[in-house]
Design a protein around this motif. Sequence first.
Motif, PDB file in Angstrom:
ATOM      1  N   ASP A 192       0.836  -1.198   0.000  1.00 55.09           N
ATOM      2  CA  ASP A 192       0.000   0.000   0.000  1.00 55.09           C
ATOM      3  C   ASP A 192       0.874   1.252   0.000  1.00 55.09           C
ATOM      4  OD1 ASP A 192      -1.933   1.917   0.247  1.00 55.09           O
ATOM      5  OD2 ASP A 192      -2.417   1.470   2.351  1.00 55.09           O
ATOM      6  N   LYS A 226       1.684   7.944   0.355  1.00 60.12           N
ATOM      7  CA  LYS A 226       2.110   8.032   1.754  1.00 60.12           C
ATOM      8  C   LYS A 226       3.496   8.673   1.845  1.00 60.12           C
ATOM      9  CE  LYS A 226      -0.249   3.821   3.395  1.00 60.12           C
ATOM     10  NZ  LYS A 226      -1.084   4.462   4.435  1.00 60.12           N
ATOM     11  N   ASP A 239      -5.688   6.400  -0.703  1.00 59.84           N
ATOM     12  CA  ASP A 239      -5.043   5.636   0.375  1.00 59.84           C
ATOM     13  C   ASP A 239      -6.077   4.950   1.280  1.00 59.84           C
ATOM     14  OD1 ASP A 239      -2.985   4.621   1.878  1.00 59.84           O
ATOM     15  OD2 ASP A 239      -2.532   6.490   2.928  1.00 59.84           O
ATOM     16  N   ALA A 240      -7.342   5.283   1.116  1.00 63.17           N
ATOM     17  CA  ALA A 240      -8.382   4.555   1.856  1.00 63.17           C
ATOM     18  C   ALA A 240      -8.861   3.428   0.948  1.00 63.17           C
ATOM     19  CB  ALA A 240      -9.509   5.489   2.255  1.00 63.17           C
ATOM     20  N   GLU A 241      -7.914   2.541   0.596  1.00 65.48           N
ATOM     21  CA  GLU A 241      -8.157   1.530  -0.436  1.00 65.48           C
ATOM     22  C   GLU A 241      -8.698   0.215   0.122  1.00 65.48           C
ATOM     23  OE1 GLU A 241      -5.368   1.866   1.102  1.00 65.48           O
ATOM     24  OE2 GLU A 241      -4.839  -0.207   1.514  1.00 65.48           O
TER      25      GLU A 241
HETATM   26 MN    MN Z   1      -3.986   2.924   2.451  1.00 61.77          MN
END
Ligand code: MN
Length: 496
Positions: A266, A273, A343-345
């Motif tokens: 991720d 990130k 990123d909210a995967e």
């Molecule tokens: Mn993430």
Amino acid sequence: MLTIGFPGAADSSVHVLVVLAGPDGVLSSAAAAADTASGGQLARAIKTGRFEADAAAVAEILAPNGIDAARLLVVGTGPADKADAATFERIGGAIAARLLTSGETRVTVDMAGAAASIPLAAAAAHLANGAALRSYRFDKYRTTMKPKAKPTLTHLDIINADGAAASHAPLAAIAGGIERTRNLVSEPANIIYPESFVDSAADLAALGIEITVLGEPEMEALGMGALLGVSQGSVRPARLMAMRWNGTGNPDARPVVFVGKGVTFDTGGISIKPAAGMEDMKWDMGGAGAVTGAMHALAARKANAHVIGVVGLVENMPDGNAQRPGDVVTSMNGQTIEVINTDAEGRLVLCDAIWWAQEQYNPEVVVDLATLTGAIIVSLGHEYGGIFANDDGLATQLQAAGDSTGERLWRMPLGDAYDKLIDSAIADIKNVGPREGGSITAAQFIKRFVKAGVKWAHLDIAGMVWDSKAGPLHDKGATGYGVRLLDRFIADNFEA
Ligand code: MN
Ligand code: BES
Ligand code: ZN
């Protein structure tokens, strides 16, 4: 992990002998015999070492007199009425930690006359299991380790505990699952990616697990736009894998379904990130790892239950073809999702995996496990995983399994006021809420994909799958969290 044996008598060349002692100078008969044979050396060592026989405390005597062993270890059991399964696991863990790189290869534990609050056979089995779990290391990529740093201990034998081998068999099956999970979690993302994760599970077939794998064309045809959107920026194609174990003998038994987040790396995607610590995101497949290890455990001990493990496997990468913040994707059940933050995967992967699992298997219960939010670590640290559930009975069952295995869960809230926070201005739902309550809005997102009548729990295990320091039953690194929890949940609630 260690090779465990339960021979009828001690090996003629015992390298290390372990005996047990309780508080207030109460020695097991094995310890008393060792003390006599050594001319009182054991009692003197206990005194000089300020050894008070707290559970898993260790006093070590090198080159003992009168005993055919290079070392004699006295290990504390604590008060007899508290010397339960968990205590004996910790004792085994302490023995393994002490001896792993000691230069010794074999250890024999003499259980004769040990005080315990459980039958001696069970105590011995749990001791062996704790030692096996604590001895796991992931050294395969270390080619220049100094000889002194290399593990030497390979065998642990237990004597004078009749019936221990039978008690140990199911624990060994579960330990095999934990080892699998730890290996998956420890491997870097250039080795474990969606296709290789699937390949690594092929040997589960030998345990009687039936494996189904969906590739991208199949997922496309099913309309899994949320899961595929996450995978879009990666050169590694996504996979959805189902592992089915039906030990009931009844093909129509309604199953329990476990669903794991399997983001094999991720980066955050376009919402990338920061560099510091990003390497940790190789273990963003910890939920999928736990589910796979739990399926291994259940099949290896031939659990009398029908359980299906589903893992959604993707890599979240930034790329010219990656999905953008603001993109709208459509999930398998037709809901439109505005992807505010790439990123909210995890929730995007889970929503399609969970919907597919419900359509495919008509489960009574769905439990998902995911390293879903950093916010759960802010809330609970590394002591509890977070549990969100739409059913109090299910939450209680999972929390009870957590308490009895030491893989504990803390109940977190759900509610309409949180649900509102993920309404989108242009689609049905958006994939992030405000910063506050980030783990809860993540759970609310998943809840919108749970069918009416299905009992569902979501375990946010972001703080649990990796430990930067050693614990009683694991070295630093992958913990294998979740395997024992799920196995116990099935054992206590679904096996007749
Ligand atoms: Mn993430
Ligand atoms: N995999 C992370 C969560 C995570 C963070 C796990 C740290 C373990 C350690 C997840 O995909 C993520 O990035 N979550 C975001 C959500 C945010 C964008 C709403 C987070 O927690 O910051
Ligand atoms: Zn993630």
